[in-house]
Enzyme design. Structure first.
Site, PDB file in Angstrom:
ATOM      1  N   TYR A   1       0.819  -1.206   0.000  1.00  0.00           N
ATOM      2  CA  TYR A   1       0.000   0.000   0.000  1.00  0.00           C
ATOM      3  C   TYR A   1       0.859   1.264   0.000  1.00  0.00           C
ATOM      4  O   TYR A   1       0.428   2.306  -0.489  1.00  0.00           O
ATOM      5  CB  TYR A   1      -0.905   0.041   1.235  1.00  0.00           C
ATOM      6  CG  TYR A   1      -2.225  -0.677   1.085  1.00  0.00           C
ATOM      7  CD1 TYR A   1      -2.279  -2.038   0.796  1.00  0.00           C
ATOM      8  CD2 TYR A   1      -3.422   0.009   1.252  1.00  0.00           C
ATOM      9  CE1 TYR A   1      -3.490  -2.690   0.680  1.00  0.00           C
ATOM     10  CE2 TYR A   1      -4.640  -0.639   1.140  1.00  0.00           C
ATOM     11  CZ  TYR A   1      -4.664  -1.987   0.852  1.00  0.00           C
ATOM     12  OH  TYR A   1      -5.864  -2.618   0.734  1.00  0.00           O
TER      13      TYR A   1
ATOM     14  N   ASP B   1      -2.750 -18.261   0.823  1.00  0.00           N
ATOM     15  CA  ASP B   1      -3.760 -18.973   0.028  1.00  0.00           C
ATOM     16  C   ASP B   1      -4.412 -20.070   0.869  1.00  0.00           C
ATOM     17  O   ASP B   1      -5.627 -20.263   0.859  1.00  0.00           O
ATOM     18  CB  ASP B   1      -3.156 -19.523  -1.279  1.00  0.00           C
ATOM     19  CG  ASP B   1      -1.820 -20.215  -1.101  1.00  0.00           C
ATOM     20  OD1 ASP B   1      -1.230 -20.143   0.005  1.00  0.00           O
ATOM     21  OD2 ASP B   1      -1.364 -20.857  -2.062  1.00  0.00           O
TER      22      ASP B   1
ATOM     23  N   LYS C   1       3.378 -15.302   2.656  1.00  0.00           N
ATOM     24  CA  LYS C   1       3.587 -16.047   1.413  1.00  0.00           C
ATOM     25  C   LYS C   1       5.091 -16.271   1.292  1.00  0.00           C
ATOM     26  O   LYS C   1       5.740 -15.856   0.329  1.00  0.00           O
ATOM     27  CB  LYS C   1       3.010 -15.231   0.231  1.00  0.00           C
ATOM     28  CG  LYS C   1       2.969 -15.969  -1.092  1.00  0.00           C
ATOM     29  CD  LYS C   1       1.885 -17.014  -1.185  1.00  0.00           C
ATOM     30  CE  LYS C   1       2.020 -17.788  -2.487  1.00  0.00           C
ATOM     31  NZ  LYS C   1       1.107 -18.948  -2.566  1.00  0.00           N
TER      32      LYS C   1
ATOM     33  N   ASP D   1     -11.965  -9.111   4.811  1.00  0.00           N
ATOM     34  CA  ASP D   1     -13.271  -9.081   4.129  1.00  0.00           C
ATOM     35  C   ASP D   1     -13.867 -10.482   4.099  1.00  0.00           C
ATOM     36  O   ASP D   1     -15.060 -10.681   4.354  1.00  0.00           O
ATOM     37  CB  ASP D   1     -13.136  -8.564   2.690  1.00  0.00           C
ATOM     38  CG  ASP D   1     -13.518  -7.096   2.565  1.00  0.00           C
ATOM     39  OD1 ASP D   1     -13.320  -6.363   3.553  1.00  0.00           O
ATOM     40  OD2 ASP D   1     -14.009  -6.692   1.499  1.00  0.00           O
TER      41      ASP D   1
ATOM     42  N   ASP E   1      -6.111  -7.059   4.192  1.00  0.00           N
ATOM     43  CA  ASP E   1      -7.272  -6.420   3.561  1.00  0.00           C
ATOM     44  C   ASP E   1      -8.201  -7.492   3.005  1.00  0.00           C
ATOM     45  O   ASP E   1      -9.420  -7.477   3.234  1.00  0.00           O
ATOM     46  CB  ASP E   1      -6.791  -5.492   2.436  1.00  0.00           C
ATOM     47  CG  ASP E   1      -7.944  -4.833   1.705  1.00  0.00           C
ATOM     48  OD1 ASP E   1      -8.869  -4.360   2.384  1.00  0.00           O
ATOM     49  OD2 ASP E   1      -7.931  -4.808   0.459  1.00  0.00           O
TER      50      ASP E   1
HETATM   51  C1  IPM Z   1     -10.327  -1.343   4.223  1.00  0.00           C
HETATM   52  C2  IPM Z   1     -10.630  -0.762   2.859  1.00  0.00           C
HETATM   53  C3  IPM Z   1      -9.501   0.178   2.464  1.00  0.00           C
HETATM   54  C4  IPM Z   1      -8.211  -0.629   2.359  1.00  0.00           C
HETATM   55  C5  IPM Z   1      -9.741   0.971   1.169  1.00  0.00           C
HETATM   56  C6  IPM Z   1     -11.046   1.738   1.214  1.00  0.00           C
HETATM   57  C7  IPM Z   1      -8.582   1.873   0.834  1.00  0.00           C
HETATM   58  O1  IPM Z   1     -10.814  -1.762   1.930  1.00  0.00           O
HETATM   59  O2  IPM Z   1     -10.231  -0.564   5.191  1.00  0.00           O
HETATM   60  O3  IPM Z   1     -10.193  -2.550   4.344  1.00  0.00           O
HETATM   61  O4  IPM Z   1      -7.944  -1.235   1.314  1.00  0.00           O
HETATM   62  O5  IPM Z   1      -7.470  -0.671   3.325  1.00  0.00           O
HETATM   63 MG    MG Z   2     -10.752  -3.713   2.704  1.00  0.00          MG
END
Ligand code: IPM
Ligand code: MG
Length: 353
Positions: free
Chosen positions: A142, A221, A189, A249, A245
């Site tokens: 990032y 993975d 990884k 999710d 990230d």
């Molecule tokens: C998160 C989001 C952010 C990230 C985006 C909105 C930049 O997906 O907080 O997980 O990728 O960190």
């Molecule tokens: Mg995210």
């Protein structure tokens, strides 16, 4: 206690959900006799519209002088399909993380019995899953060197980590594991990436200093697969920025309760508390979004930023009561659903009662 908050509602449903969390925070402060001061500031697409900057210097200054930041959500479809946009709402979030030194993102993944039927997984797989993802938040791909070459026809992003960056996040992860079920999974990884090999090297050096904690190592993975297959086996999972990230999710959705999960970002300066879901633009202004993830983020705010455990607990109890009573928004409701503002009012009133 004197409490000074910065409130950054952001975009989409951000303003509505932070408003509900503020009702709850005010109710808690009244009940426990805290003296609350708070200020609103701009961030995200709404800040771009107003002042051309998704994290203006005034917003940063306010965050720096506050005890904690309550954050709604950022993101706007106007920018999502425009890779050439000169400024993007997300840049505001990334700058906030970097400038506040928020190197750790903590996302508890918890199941709620009344919502298990919403999980995409079979109940017998997911029931009782309870783990914490700790994502490194200010390093890696990032923030590494990025750019274009060959007249723009070659692009690169670099994943860089230094030993101190890895050590501080692993230390925090070990401390979490020590307070929980004493199992730490380090996700990388290392079979392919040099930066991952440094992570694993540092983790292997640190592990003997935490003899009561069982450390295991997993390729990302494989971790993605195991989170789906055996979510109950995890206790604390720690990983670098981009893997985190993606995995967070994935982890958030298996519980069936995306609208309920909070997060804390902590580090060097003021900590930030926000729901894990996004800005849900389709629902903006309709008073239908689920405010509970933001309200539970306020519970984390009391605990992590202010060290006020009882205050955090009463919020959790109030949320549990709203779930039991079915005072919930349409995303998780049975026959009767409530508006965003009604859920906020109900939870605040429960606390005040
Ligand atoms: C998160 C989001 C952010 C990230 C985006 C909105 C930049 O997906 O907080 O997980 O990728 O960190
Ligand atoms: Mg995210």
């Amino acid at each position: 206690m004197d409490i000074k908050l910065a409130v950054l509602p952001g975009d989409g449903i951000g303003p509505e959900i932070t408003e509900q969390a503020m009702k709850v925070i005010k109710a808690v402060c009244r009940k426990f006799g805290h003296n609350l001061a708070y200020n609103y500031a701009l961030t995200g697409a709404s800040a771009i519209d107003a002042v051309g900057d998704p994290y203006p210097p005034e917003t940063h200054a306010l965050c720096m002088e506050s005890d904690a930041v309550l954050f709604g959500a950022i993101g706007d479809p106007r920018f999502d399909n425009n890779p050439k946009a000169p400024v993007r709402p997300e840049q505001g979030l990334l700058r906030m993380r970097k400038q506040l030194g928020l190197y750790a993102n903590i996302r508890p993944v918890e199941t709620f019995p009344s919502l298990l039927h919403k999980s995409p997984l079979r109940r017998d797989l997911v029931e009782g899953a309870d783990f914490v993802c700790i994502r490194e938040l200010t390093g890696g791909i990032y923030f590494g060197e990025k750019g274009r070459k060959d007249n723009g026809n070659t692009a690169f992003d670099t994943c860089t980590y230094t030993r101190p960056e890895i050590e501080r996040i692993l230390k925090l992860a070990y401390e979490f594991a020590g307070k929980r079920n004493k199992r730490l999974t380090v996700v990388d990884k290392a079979n392919v990436l040099e930066s991952s090999r440094l992570w694993r090297e540092v983790a292997q050096e640190m592990a003997p200093s935490y003899p009561d904690i069982e450390t295991d190592y997993m390729f990302v993975d494989n971790a993605a697969m195991q989170i789906i297959q055996w979510p109950r086996k995890f206790d604390v999972l720690v990983t670098e920025n981009m893997f985190g990230d993606i995995l967070t999710d994935e982890a958030s959705v298996i519980t069936g309760s995306l609208g309920l999960l909070p997060s804390a970002s902590i580090g060097i300066h003021t900590s930030v508390f926000e729901p894990i879901h996004g800005s849900y633009p389709q629902a903006a202004g309709k008073d239908i979004a689920n405010p509970i993830a933001t309200i539970l983020s306020a519970a984390m705010l009391f605990e992590y930023a202010l060290n006020l455990t009882e205050e955090g607990n009463i919020i959790r109890k109030a949320v549990a009561a709203s779930l039991e009573e079915g005072v919930v928004t349409v995303d998780i409701a049975g026959e009767k659903s409530f508006r965003t503002s009604e859920v906020g009012d109900w939870i605040a009133a429960w606390i005040s009662a």
